[in-house]
Scaffold this motif. Structure first.
Motif, short mmCIF file in Angstrom:
data_model
loop_
_atom_site.label_atom_id
_atom_site.label_comp_id
_atom_site.label_asym_id
_atom_site.label_seq_id
_atom_site.Cartn_x
_atom_site.Cartn_y
_atom_site.Cartn_z
N ARG A 226 0.85 -1.20 -0.07
CA ARG A 226 0.10 -0.07 0.16
C ARG A 226 0.81 1.00 -0.10
NH1 ARG A 226 -5.13 -1.61 1.82
NH2 ARG A 226 -5.71 0.35 0.90
N PRO A 227 0.21 2.46 -0.40
CA PRO A 227 1.22 3.70 -0.55
C PRO A 227 1.89 4.04 0.74
CG PRO A 227 -1.10 4.13 -1.48
CD PRO A 227 -1.11 2.62 -0.85
N TYR A 228 1.18 3.54 1.92
CA TYR A 228 1.92 3.89 3.42
C TYR A 228 2.86 2.86 3.72
CZ TYR A 228 -2.21 1.24 4.84
OH TYR A 228 -3.20 0.01 4.73
N GLU A 229 3.14 1.99 3.13
CA GLU A 229 4.23 0.54 3.36
C GLU A 229 5.39 0.70 2.65
OE1 GLU A 229 0.66 -2.63 4.79
OE2 GLU A 229 1.24 -2.43 2.57
N LYS A 230 6.44 -0.02 3.26
CA LYS A 230 7.47 -0.59 2.71
C LYS A 230 7.79 -1.71 2.91
CE LYS A 230 10.12 3.77 1.78
NZ LYS A 230 11.29 4.71 2.05
N GLY A 231 8.44 -2.41 2.03
CA GLY A 231 8.88 -3.91 2.33
C GLY A 231 10.42 -4.35 2.40
N VAL A 232 10.70 -5.05 3.21
CA VAL A 232 11.81 -5.39 3.41
C VAL A 232 12.04 -6.95 2.88
CG1 VAL A 232 14.18 -6.08 5.13
CG2 VAL A 232 12.61 -4.06 5.61
N VAL A 233 13.05 -7.29 1.78
CA VAL A 233 13.03 -8.29 1.37
C VAL A 233 14.37 -9.20 1.74
CG1 VAL A 233 13.16 -9.61 -1.07
CG2 VAL A 233 11.89 -7.69 -0.75
N GLU A 234 13.91 -10.46 2.16
CA GLU A 234 15.27 -11.40 2.67
C GLU A 234 15.11 -12.76 1.55
OE1 GLU A 234 14.12 -12.55 6.51
OE2 GLU A 234 14.56 -10.58 7.56
N ARG A 235 16.34 -12.88 1.34
CA ARG A 235 16.66 -14.13 0.41
C ARG A 235 17.35 -15.06 1.44
NH1 ARG A 235 18.96 -13.17 -5.34
NH2 ARG A 235 17.16 -12.10 -5.56
N LEU A 236 16.80 -16.28 1.61
CA LEU A 236 17.26 -17.25 2.32
C LEU A 236 17.57 -16.89 3.68
CD1 LEU A 236 19.10 -19.38 -0.43
CD2 LEU A 236 16.79 -19.72 0.45
N GLY A 237 16.94 -16.06 4.28
CA GLY A 237 17.24 -15.48 5.61
C GLY A 237 18.20 -14.21 5.84
N LYS A 238 18.52 -13.56 4.63
CA LYS A 238 19.58 -12.74 4.54
C LYS A 238 18.89 -11.54 3.82
CE LYS A 238 23.98 -11.46 3.15
NZ LYS A 238 25.38 -12.18 2.12
N TYR A 239 19.23 -10.28 4.46
CA TYR A 239 18.36 -9.03 4.08
C TYR A 239 19.13 -8.73 2.41
CZ TYR A 239 17.86 -4.01 2.85
OH TYR A 239 17.54 -2.93 2.19
N GLN A 240 18.09 -8.65 1.38
CA GLN A 240 18.35 -8.62 0.10
C GLN A 240 18.12 -7.10 -0.42
OE1 GLN A 240 19.57 -10.73 -2.07
NE2 GLN A 240 19.31 -9.26 -3.87
N ARG A 241 16.78 -6.68 -0.13
CA ARG A 241 16.61 -5.15 -0.36
C ARG A 241 15.32 -4.63 0.05
NH1 ARG A 241 14.62 -8.81 -4.20
NH2 ARG A 241 12.45 -8.68 -4.97
N THR A 242 15.18 -3.34 0.05
CA THR A 242 13.94 -2.56 0.65
C THR A 242 13.27 -1.97 -0.78
OG1 THR A 242 15.04 -1.86 2.55
CG2 THR A 242 13.26 -0.66 1.81
#
Length: 322
Positions: free
Chosen positions: A25-41
């Motif tokens: 949603r417009p008021y949200e951001k996401g933190v993407v993890e790949r196999l338990g490791k931070y990948q990107r925002t």
């Protein structure tokens, strides 16, 4: 058999698509993890991830509220008060908000309670009750500095309640009542004082105006009398001048003057007094009588000088010549 396989494949594709496609949603951001490791925002919108390999954690960026439970705090003058507050915050860094704090709500609640005890403990009761804005500002600055590493920003802090003990409240109520009665008495006395001052000033002004009016009236009367006397004196002077001018212009003889003198004596004798003082010298009178006797004869003179009424009752006594 072929239809069953196609159906299974279709179901698998639908599940993989649902796992791969995420909507923020417009008021949200996401933190993407790949196999338990931070990948990107990732930003808001449609986000595609690799199913079963990547996961996404959503972070709400809207301003949120934390209600700090009431707690007992001891002030500087050893008075126990109950204080609670609310904290408004927002997430500014999703990475720190996810990885630097486990339970943000519990962490900021405990941090607010601890710092609130420290701030209120340095104040006396009266200062605590009248310095809410100062407490709010100080507490916000402390919390904002402490939560920077958590990826959040404390927007504002509001004290909801500062409740002293009941006996302190009763004492404060009595004190306030006494103070109000004191103010009322002072205002009443001040009003009475001002009214008396105004009344005295009014009486003074009235007396001054009355005196000024009387002085002005006396002045006007004196000016009128002065004008009247001047006018009368000027009239008499004018009349005397006219008489003297007429006498001199008529060139009167001694005979006429003697006759007028005798007529004046007759008018003087025609009164109620038994004694008459004549303001004339004896020698002048005798000289005039002598001149008149030469003109009219001695018989006529006796008739003019001594009327019948004077022969009977009145005596003419001329003053002695100096």
């Amino acid at each position: 058999m072929d239809y069953l396989l196609l159906f299974v494949i279709f179901i698998v594709v639908i599940v993989l698509a649902a796992k791969a496609a995420k909507i923020l949603r417009p008021y949200e951001k996401g933190v993407v993890e790949r196999l338990g490791k931070y990948q990107r925002t990732v930003e808001s919108g449609l986000v595609i991830i690799v199913p079963f390999i990547e996961t996404i954690r959503k972070v709400d960026l809207r301003e949120q509220v934390v209600d700090v439970p009431p707690q007992e705090v001891i002030t500087k003058d050893n008075t126990v008060v109950i204080v609670d507050c609310v904290i408004f915050y927002e997430v500014v860094d999703p990475f720190n908000a996810v990885y630097n704090v486990v339970n943000f709500y519990q962490a900021i609640t405990k941090l607010a309670q601890t710092n609130l005890r420290n701030i209120v403990g340095d104040l006396e009761l009266d200062q605590t009750l009248t310095s809410r804005e100062m407490i709010n500002t100080h507490l916000r600055e402390v919390l904002d500095g402490a939560t920077d590493k958590w990826g959040t920003r404390v927007v504002r802090v509001e004290i909801q309640r500062i409740e002293p003990p009941k006996d302190i409240v009763d004492a404060m109520s009595k004190q306030m009542k006494a103070e109000r009665m004191k103010r009322a008495s002072i205002l009443e006395a001040e009003g009475y004082k001002q009214s008396e001052i105004k009344r005295a000033e009014g009486d003074k002004q009235a007396a001054i105006l009355e005196s000024e009016g009387q002085a002005e009236a006396i002045k006007k009367v004196a000016d009128a009398n002065k004008y009247q006397e001047i006018a009368i004196a000027e009239g008499e002077a004018t009349a005397n001048v006219s008489v003297y001018q007429s006498i001199h212009e008529g060139n009167p003889t001694n005979d006429l003057i003697a006759i007028k003198y005798l007529e004046a004596l007759e008018k003087i004798a025609d009164g109620n007094s038994t004694k008459i003082f004549l303001p004339a010298e004896v020698s002048g009178i005798l000289g005039s009588i002598g001149g008149i006797s030469e003109l009219f004869g001695e018989d006529n003179l006796n008739k003019k000088v001594i009327p019948k009424e004077v022969k009977k009752e009145r005596i003419i006594t001329p003053p002695t010549a100096e």
